[in-house]
Design a protein around this motif. Structure first.
Motif, PDB file in Angstrom:
ATOM      1  N   THR A  67      45.116  43.131  37.125  1.00  0.00           N
ATOM      2  CA  THR A  67      45.611  43.307  38.495  1.00  0.00           C
ATOM      3  C   THR A  67      47.104  42.975  38.577  1.00  0.00           C
ATOM      4  OG1 THR A  67      43.449  42.746  39.402  1.00  0.00           O
ATOM      5  CG2 THR A  67      45.338  42.586  40.891  1.00  0.00           C
ATOM      6  N   LEU A  68      47.501  41.919  37.889  1.00  0.00           N
ATOM      7  CA  LEU A  68      48.909  41.544  37.889  1.00  0.00           C
ATOM      8  C   LEU A  68      49.758  42.656  37.276  1.00  0.00           C
ATOM      9  CD1 LEU A  68      51.242  39.610  38.285  1.00  0.00           C
ATOM     10  CD2 LEU A  68      50.597  38.449  36.142  1.00  0.00           C
ATOM     11  N   ARG A 118      45.697  33.678  41.048  1.00  0.00           N
ATOM     12  CA  ARG A 118      44.323  33.993  41.443  1.00  0.00           C
ATOM     13  C   ARG A 118      44.035  35.498  41.361  1.00  0.00           C
ATOM     14  NH1 ARG A 118      42.104  29.419  43.483  1.00  0.00           N
ATOM     15  NH2 ARG A 118      43.530  27.811  44.257  1.00  0.00           N
ATOM     16  N   MET A 119      44.389  36.047  40.213  1.00  0.00           N
ATOM     17  CA  MET A 119      44.074  37.453  39.950  1.00  0.00           C
ATOM     18  C   MET A 119      43.924  37.638  38.454  1.00  0.00           C
ATOM     19  SD  MET A 119      47.798  39.348  40.470  1.00  0.00           S
ATOM     20  CE  MET A 119      48.091  38.699  42.113  1.00  0.00           C
ATOM     21  N   THR A 120      43.384  38.759  38.044  1.00  0.00           N
ATOM     22  CA  THR A 120      43.264  39.046  36.623  1.00  0.00           C
ATOM     23  C   THR A 120      44.605  39.557  36.102  1.00  0.00           C
ATOM     24  OG1 THR A 120      42.631  41.361  36.949  1.00  0.00           O
ATOM     25  CG2 THR A 120      40.855  39.696  36.965  1.00  0.00           C
ATOM     26  N   SER A 121      44.773  39.485  34.801  1.00  0.00           N
ATOM     27  CA  SER A 121      46.008  39.995  34.204  1.00  0.00           C
ATOM     28  C   SER A 121      46.139  41.504  34.431  1.00  0.00           C
ATOM     29  CB  SER A 121      46.041  39.678  32.712  1.00  0.00           C
ATOM     30  OG  SER A 121      44.919  40.241  32.047  1.00  0.00           O
ATOM     31  N   HIS A 138      50.218  45.429  39.794  1.00  0.00           N
ATOM     32  CA  HIS A 138      51.206  45.103  40.826  1.00  0.00           C
ATOM     33  C   HIS A 138      52.635  45.270  40.282  1.00  0.00           C
ATOM     34  CE1 HIS A 138      48.766  43.782  44.173  1.00  0.00           C
ATOM     35  NE2 HIS A 138      48.068  42.944  43.400  1.00  0.00           N
ATOM     36  N   ALA A 162      48.736  34.936  35.751  1.00  0.00           N
ATOM     37  CA  ALA A 162      47.759  35.669  36.562  1.00  0.00           C
ATOM     38  C   ALA A 162      46.713  34.716  37.127  1.00  0.00           C
ATOM     39  CB  ALA A 162      47.102  36.753  35.721  1.00  0.00           C
TER      40      ALA A 162
END
Length: 363
Positions: free
Chosen positions: A277-278, A272-275, A281, A268
């Motif tokens: 957010t991942l 370039r995102m938080t876990s 997705h 993540a």
């Protein structure tokens, strides 16, 4: 106690992947030799040469080498040139297993006992005494007219592998050769390959290096080779189940660094995102991080059993498990049976095991 290497029987005369024939044929073609001339009397057709799953007999490769030598007699370093064309990725999943070994010693041990996963026509023994390791190459079983080429090819291929998995030259103490001292051109080619001038007219063909190098962690530093291994593994996993979007990105990242599978937080951050957010997705694509990880591990585990012949402990190590017991429990979850049962029911050979042979190495 000294142990003499066995050089008879099927220890060298095994069927081998078509990749070695492709390397040799391409070498001839690059020097102006037609493909048909290279394949003459080998029993290898163009269709076989183009089939990535094809296999050939050892003696077919010997004839291919004989054709190459007949066509290019003016190149005295042809064997060395050939050997430098055998890269980690030439060996398929076995190359991935070699690249992801934790130390040089683990890689040497695996390579020594899994000779039939390579394209070698020489046999070898690895012996340690005190602070030195000697790798000897045995060739008396080979036809005299191709023997020197094969010795040169196999030794140059070994050096190429060493450089790719170490990320630098090995650093030999001594290089011994049975052949008489050659022309300065050939002697210089040997010195350039090994990083040290060989001793000619010796009783054996061998390389000697410091035993301390066996404990050096492998950096997996050759970026190009790692990328090719990643692509190879990706094609394998994709052949089982295609992925797109974020799920494909995550799964590809899981295969990028042999021997080290990153966790969700690490991936993540790279994206370039938080876990959280991942995870969102992946959920939107009908996937989970754990599911993708299991998908990669399950596919690679099965293939490493089938094509690289690793022990369960070695597979566990390469797939990022803390210990072999955890791997075995995971394998039961994937396949419903233990790894040993799976090997047996699928007709796969049991994992190989072996130790470095030891005897006195003259200084």
């Amino acid at each position: 106690m000294s142990q003499k290497p066995v050089t008879k029987g099927n220890i060298w005369d095994f069927r081998r992947g078509i990749a070695t024939a492709r390397v040799l044929t391409q070498l001839g073609f690059d020097h102006g030799v037609g493909v048909d001339a290279m394949l003459q009397h080998t029993g290898i057709t163009r269709a076989v040469l183009d089939d990535p799953a094809a296999e050939i007999e050892a003696l077919q490769e010997v004839q291919l080498i004989r054709n190459l030598l007949h066509a290019l007699p003016h190149l005295p370093t042809l064997g060395l040139i050939a050997g430098t064309r055998y890269h980690v990725t030439t060996y398929g999943l076995w190359g991935f297993a070699l690249l992801s070994s934790p130390t040089l010693g683990a890689a040497v041990s695996m390579a020594s006992r899994m000779l039939n996963q390579t394209f070698a026509l020489t046999t070898n023994s690895v012996e340690q005494h005190d602070q030195l390791v000697q790798v000897s190459y045995h060739s008396d079983h080979l036809p005299p007219d191709v023997r020197q080429f094969i010795i040169d090819r196999d030794r140059a291929a070994a050096v190429t592998l060493q450089r790719e998995i170490l990320g630098r030259p090995l650093g030999y103490r001594r290089i011994q050769m049975r052949r008489a001292e050659p022309s300065p051109e050939v002697a210089n080619a040997y010195a350039e390959l090994f990083g040290i001038r060989p001793e000619f007219g010796q009783p054996r063909d061998a390389g000697i290096f410091d035993a301390s190098l066996l404990h050096v962690p492998l950096p997996q530093a050759d970026t190009h080779t790692m990328q090719l291994c990643e692509q190879m593994c990706r094609r394998l996993v994709d052949s089982r189940k295609a992925r797109t979007g974020v799920a494909a990105t995550v799964r590809n990242r899981l295969m990028r660094t042999p021997g080290h599978i990153p966790d969700m937080e690490e991936i993540a951050a790279e994206m370039r995102m938080t876990s959280r957010t991942l995870r969102r997705h992946l959920t939107a694509e009908g996937a989970t991080f754990r599911g993708l990880l299991e998908e990669v591990r399950s596919t690679l585990a099965e293939e490493l059993m089938a094509t690289a012949g690793l022990t369960h402990g070695e597979i566990a190590e390469r797939l990022g498990y803390a210990d072999v017991t955890t791997f075995i429990e995971a394998f039961r979850r994937w396949k419903g049976v233990a790894p040993s049962t799976f090997r047996r029911t699928q007709g796969l050979p049991p994992p190989s095991s072996g130790q470095l042979r030891r005897r006195f190495i003259p200084r």
